[in-house]
Design a protein around this motif. Structure first.
Motif, PDB file in Angstrom:
ATOM      1  N   GLY A  88       1.644  -1.002   0.190  1.00  0.00           N
ATOM      2  CA  GLY A  88      -0.001  -0.158   0.008  1.00  0.00           C
ATOM      3  C   GLY A  88       1.043   0.861   0.383  1.00  0.00           C
ATOM      4  N   TRP A  89       0.556   2.279  -0.417  1.00  0.00           N
ATOM      5  CA  TRP A  89       0.596   3.605  -1.279  1.00  0.00           C
ATOM      6  C   TRP A  89       0.089   5.130  -0.081  1.00  0.00           C
ATOM      7  N   GLY A  90       0.196   5.625   0.291  1.00  0.00           N
ATOM      8  CA  GLY A  90      -0.531   6.668   0.935  1.00  0.00           C
ATOM      9  C   GLY A  90      -0.266   7.848  -0.231  1.00  0.00           C
ATOM     10  N   THR A  91       0.945   8.748   1.350  1.00  0.00           N
ATOM     11  CA  THR A  91       1.469   9.933   0.539  1.00  0.00           C
ATOM     12  C   THR A  91       3.732   9.427   0.248  1.00  0.00           C
ATOM     13  N   GLY A  92       3.376   8.031   0.190  1.00  0.00           N
ATOM     14  CA  GLY A  92       5.376   7.413   0.596  1.00  0.00           C
ATOM     15  C   GLY A  92       6.047   8.763   1.813  1.00  0.00           C
ATOM     16  N   THR A  93       5.464   9.324   3.109  1.00  0.00           N
ATOM     17  CA  THR A  93       6.272   9.537   3.982  1.00  0.00           C
ATOM     18  C   THR A  93       6.444   8.835   5.200  1.00  0.00           C
ATOM     19  N   SER A  94       6.346   7.642   4.623  1.00  0.00           N
ATOM     20  CA  SER A  94       6.781   7.101   5.655  1.00  0.00           C
ATOM     21  C   SER A  94       8.489   7.141   5.705  1.00  0.00           C
ATOM     22  N   GLN A 126       8.108   1.336   5.600  1.00  0.00           N
ATOM     23  CA  GLN A 126       7.289   0.833   5.142  1.00  0.00           C
ATOM     24  C   GLN A 126       6.561   0.526   3.892  1.00  0.00           C
ATOM     25  N   SER A 127       6.779   1.586   2.672  1.00  0.00           N
ATOM     26  CA  SER A 127       6.173   1.228   1.629  1.00  0.00           C
ATOM     27  C   SER A 127       7.462   0.992   0.579  1.00  0.00           C
ATOM     28  N   GLN A 128       8.261   0.207   0.922  1.00  0.00           N
ATOM     29  CA  GLN A 128       9.219  -0.332   0.623  1.00  0.00           C
ATOM     30  C   GLN A 128       9.043  -1.663  -0.237  1.00  0.00           C
ATOM     31  N   ALA A 129       8.746  -1.609  -1.993  1.00  0.00           N
ATOM     32  CA  ALA A 129       8.856  -2.835  -2.613  1.00  0.00           C
ATOM     33  C   ALA A 129       9.849  -3.687  -2.529  1.00  0.00           C
ATOM     34  N   VAL A 130      10.133  -4.594  -1.444  1.00  0.00           N
ATOM     35  CA  VAL A 130      11.659  -5.327  -1.067  1.00  0.00           C
ATOM     36  C   VAL A 130      10.933  -5.791  -1.858  1.00  0.00           C
ATOM     37  N   GLN A 131       9.907  -7.159  -2.750  1.00  0.00           N
ATOM     38  CA  GLN A 131      10.884  -8.429  -2.850  1.00  0.00           C
ATOM     39  C   GLN A 131       9.741  -8.224  -5.089  1.00  0.00           C
ATOM     40  N   GLY A 132       9.856  -6.643  -4.680  1.00  0.00           N
ATOM     41  CA  GLY A 132       8.870  -6.531  -5.889  1.00  0.00           C
ATOM     42  C   GLY A 132       7.405  -6.105  -5.779  1.00  0.00           C
ATOM     43  N   GLY A 133       6.715  -6.558  -7.154  1.00  0.00           N
ATOM     44  CA  GLY A 133       5.620  -6.506  -7.040  1.00  0.00           C
ATOM     45  C   GLY A 133       4.334  -4.644  -7.608  1.00  0.00           C
ATOM     46  N   VAL A 134       3.287  -5.390  -6.602  1.00  0.00           N
ATOM     47  CA  VAL A 134       2.816  -4.317  -6.455  1.00  0.00           C
ATOM     48  C   VAL A 134       1.958  -2.741  -6.062  1.00  0.00           C
ATOM     49  N   VAL A 139      -4.792  -1.210  12.836  1.00  0.00           N
ATOM     50  CA  VAL A 139      -4.431   0.384  12.744  1.00  0.00           C
ATOM     51  C   VAL A 139      -2.464  -0.428  13.092  1.00  0.00           C
ATOM     52  N   GLY A 140      -1.710   0.171  13.093  1.00  0.00           N
ATOM     53  CA  GLY A 140      -0.060  -0.363  13.245  1.00  0.00           C
ATOM     54  C   GLY A 140       0.271  -1.523  12.425  1.00  0.00           C
ATOM     55  N   ALA A 141      -0.920  -1.883  11.661  1.00  0.00           N
ATOM     56  CA  ALA A 141      -0.069  -2.802  11.124  1.00  0.00           C
ATOM     57  C   ALA A 141       0.770  -2.988   9.911  1.00  0.00           C
ATOM     58  N   GLU A 142       0.564  -1.456   9.559  1.00  0.00           N
ATOM     59  CA  GLU A 142       1.437  -1.244   7.866  1.00  0.00           C
ATOM     60  C   GLU A 142       1.024  -1.707   7.248  1.00  0.00           C
ATOM     61  N   GLY A 143       0.196  -2.611   6.914  1.00  0.00           N
ATOM     62  CA  GLY A 143      -0.018  -2.849   5.307  1.00  0.00           C
ATOM     63  C   GLY A 143       0.169  -4.698   4.805  1.00  0.00           C
ATOM     64  N   THR A 144       0.616  -4.848   6.691  1.00  0.00           N
ATOM     65  CA  THR A 144       1.090  -6.708   6.477  1.00  0.00           C
ATOM     66  C   THR A 144      -0.497  -7.318   6.424  1.00  0.00           C
ATOM     67  N   LEU A 145      -1.466  -6.890   6.686  1.00  0.00           N
ATOM     68  CA  LEU A 145      -2.466  -7.603   7.060  1.00  0.00           C
ATOM     69  C   LEU A 145      -3.999  -7.562   5.970  1.00  0.00           C
ATOM     70  N   GLY A 146      -3.478  -6.482   5.731  1.00  0.00           N
ATOM     71  CA  GLY A 146      -4.470  -6.313   4.500  1.00  0.00           C
ATOM     72  C   GLY A 146      -4.837  -4.674   4.228  1.00  0.00           C
ATOM     73  N   ASP A 172       2.068 -14.744   2.264  1.00  0.00           N
ATOM     74  CA  ASP A 172       2.553 -13.531   2.486  1.00  0.00           C
ATOM     75  C   ASP A 172       2.694 -12.494   1.381  1.00  0.00           C
ATOM     76  N   ILE A 173       1.581 -12.117   0.933  1.00  0.00           N
ATOM     77  CA  ILE A 173       1.850 -11.246  -0.193  1.00  0.00           C
ATOM     78  C   ILE A 173       1.581  -9.677   0.615  1.00  0.00           C
ATOM     79  N   MET A 174       1.221  -9.802   1.634  1.00  0.00           N
ATOM     80  CA  MET A 174       0.790  -8.285   2.243  1.00  0.00           C
ATOM     81  C   MET A 174       2.044  -7.489   2.399  1.00  0.00           C
ATOM     82  N   ASN A 175       2.865  -6.825   1.836  1.00  0.00           N
ATOM     83  CA  ASN A 175       3.973  -6.124   2.384  1.00  0.00           C
ATOM     84  C   ASN A 175       4.821  -6.970   2.786  1.00  0.00           C
ATOM     85  N   PRO A 176       5.502  -8.320   1.916  1.00  0.00           N
ATOM     86  CA  PRO A 176       6.291  -8.862   2.613  1.00  0.00           C
ATOM     87  C   PRO A 176       7.779  -8.033   3.134  1.00  0.00           C
TER      88      PRO A 176
END
Length: 457
Positions: A68-74, A78-86, A194-201, A446-450
């Motif tokens: 997930g990506w909001g404004t990229g200010t983390s 948190q918003s780095q696509a370290v394993q590629g993907g979308v 809240v606080g899951a950093e996109g790892t759960l949904g 493990d597809i959500m923000n792995p």
């Protein structure tokens, strides 16, 4: 490309709302902190929950990561696509859906920024109080459990999110929470996301608690001869129960930076920046009580900012401190780190951190939301100097060690992401493995923000 099949299906679904352009991929691979760029394979721009669910279903079918990506200010990767993907960019899901003025709540899409929401609310007499400084998206703020300058009075995102709509890793859409102000109905799923950093949904809608705009607002800035006196003034203020709306600390190095950056002339000493909200009489009483505490601790150069434009300038200065500090060394990068300790240990933590940075030749101005024991260090280094970068990273690690030893946490508001994942076992023990179990239950593939927040599967 590893995820070609997923991208083909996503292109059929989204058309022009899926981009593979290098400039867009590069933009969504950057971090505001020290992490290396990690461009994704594609960026999707959904406009509805249904599109988000369809994106996730396609990615799940092909084992393609979703970030997930909001404004990229983390600040912790948190918003780095370290394993590629979308990367799913929510900037086109930016509607304020419903304002419930009588109940003091609002429903919004995740791409709404906090400034846009407050502009929309201006005529209602209400406002959304959480202010992390950056004009972040509300979905991103919820995902990182953000807080900021006003948390001492109004709480963090944890306290201000009533309910969510979330797309899970299998494409299911669930709703958590209600508009009721309390509930004892089962697990707190809202708090889980809240606080899951996109790892759960992926959060696709938020119901937020609002506050009434205060009748009167007054702000001030004051200087102290040393950090200990400034922090002790904060502790006394909180312990006396004075309802501060904001109480911020900037050290001498930060003051030097903002003076140069914003053409100001604050004395080169540690400062507190404060704000009071309430009735005319209440604000005057709070300010008088705080003034007495400041005098008791040797504070000076007390300047009030009662006009809206003066208050705006004061808080703009505070919010721009990060960029002011970076401007001290053009071309440098920074490790922007935060820790949080019990307020009685705050002076000890801040003074020990400053001594540590001096002893190890690390440039790191300190500032923060000291009203709740949360402070930040901006540890600068030359990206071409590996030894200097290593010293800065080691200093960040010692900050965490110190915070944990004092009964605190590795991060008060920046979150974990990539940057602080290595501290989680130390802070949580077996609790970190429990977090991993929750992740595996909701996202077995493990597809959500792995690669973030939780242990490797």
């Amino acid at each position: 490309m590893a995820h070609d099949a997923a991208l083909k299906d996503l292109s059929s679904l989204l058309g022009d709302a899926l981009t593979l352009s290098k400039s867009d991929l590069d933009l969504h691979g950057r971090s505001e902190s020290h992490f290396p760029d990690t461009p994704p394979d594609a960026v999707a721009y959904p406009r509805s929950t249904e599109e988000v669910a369809a994106i996730v279903r396609i990615c799940a079918a092909h084992g393609c990561p979703v970030v997930g990506w909001g404004t990229g200010t983390s600040l912790e990767g948190q918003s780095q696509a370290v394993q590629g993907g979308v990367v799913v960019d929510f900037s086109r899901m930016d509607r304020v859906i419903e304002v419930n003025q009588a109940d003091m709540d609002v429903r919004v899409q995740p791409g709404v920024t906090r400034e846009a929401l407050n502009a929309e609310l201006r005529a209602t007499g209400l406002f959304f109080p959480v202010d992390p400084g950056a004009n972040a998206s509300l979905g991103g703020m919820a995902s990182t459990r953000a807080s900021g300058t006003t948390a001492v009075r109004y709480g963090t995102m944890r306290d201000n999110v009533l309910g969510l709509e979330v797309v899970l890793a299998d494409g299911r859409v669930i709703r958590t929470g209600t508009r009721a102000r309390k509930s004892s109905a089962g697990y707190d799923l809202t708090g889980l996301f809240v606080g899951a950093e996109g790892t759960l949904g992926l959060i696709t809608e938020l119901t937020l608690r609002l506050q009434g705009q205060p009748e009167a607002i007054s702000a001030a800035v004051c200087a102290f001869d040393d950090i200990g006196a400034a922090v002790q003034a904060v502790i006394d203020t909180i312990q006396m129960g004075i309802p501060m709306a904001r109480i911020e600390f900037v050290d001498t190095a930060s003051v030097r930076a903002v003076n140069a950056y914003a053409d100001m002339s604050l004395p080169q000493k540690p400062h507190l920046l404060v704000e009071f909200h309430g009735s005319e009489g209440g604000v005057a009483e709070q300010a008088e009580s705080f003034g007495a505490i400041v005098a008791e601790h040797g504070g000076s150069d007390f300047q009030w900012a009662q006009k809206p434009e003066d208050r705006t300038a004061l808080w703009k200065m505070r919010h721009n401190a990060f960029y002011a500090i970076l401007a001290l060394r053009p071309g440098c990068r920074s490790i922007v780190t935060d820790v949080c300790v019990p307020i009685s240990r705050l002076a000890e933590a801040v003074e020990a951190t400053i001594a540590d940075l001096e002893a190890h030749d690390v440039t790191g101005p300190i500032l923060g939301h000291v009203g709740d024991g949360n402070f930040h260090a901006i540890l600068m280094f030359d990206p071409a100097d590996a030894a200097e970068e290593a010293r800065a990273l080691a200093a960040a690690g010692r900050m965490v060690d110190r915070a944990l030893a004092l009964g605190g946490t590795s991060t008060g508001e920046h979150g974990i992401g990539l940057g602080k994942r290595g501290y989680m076992a130390r802070e949580h023990g077996d609790g970190w493995e429990v977090m991993g179990s929750v992740k595996r239950a909701l996202d077995p593939n493990d597809i959500m923000n792995p690669g973030k927040l939780v242990p490797d599967p």
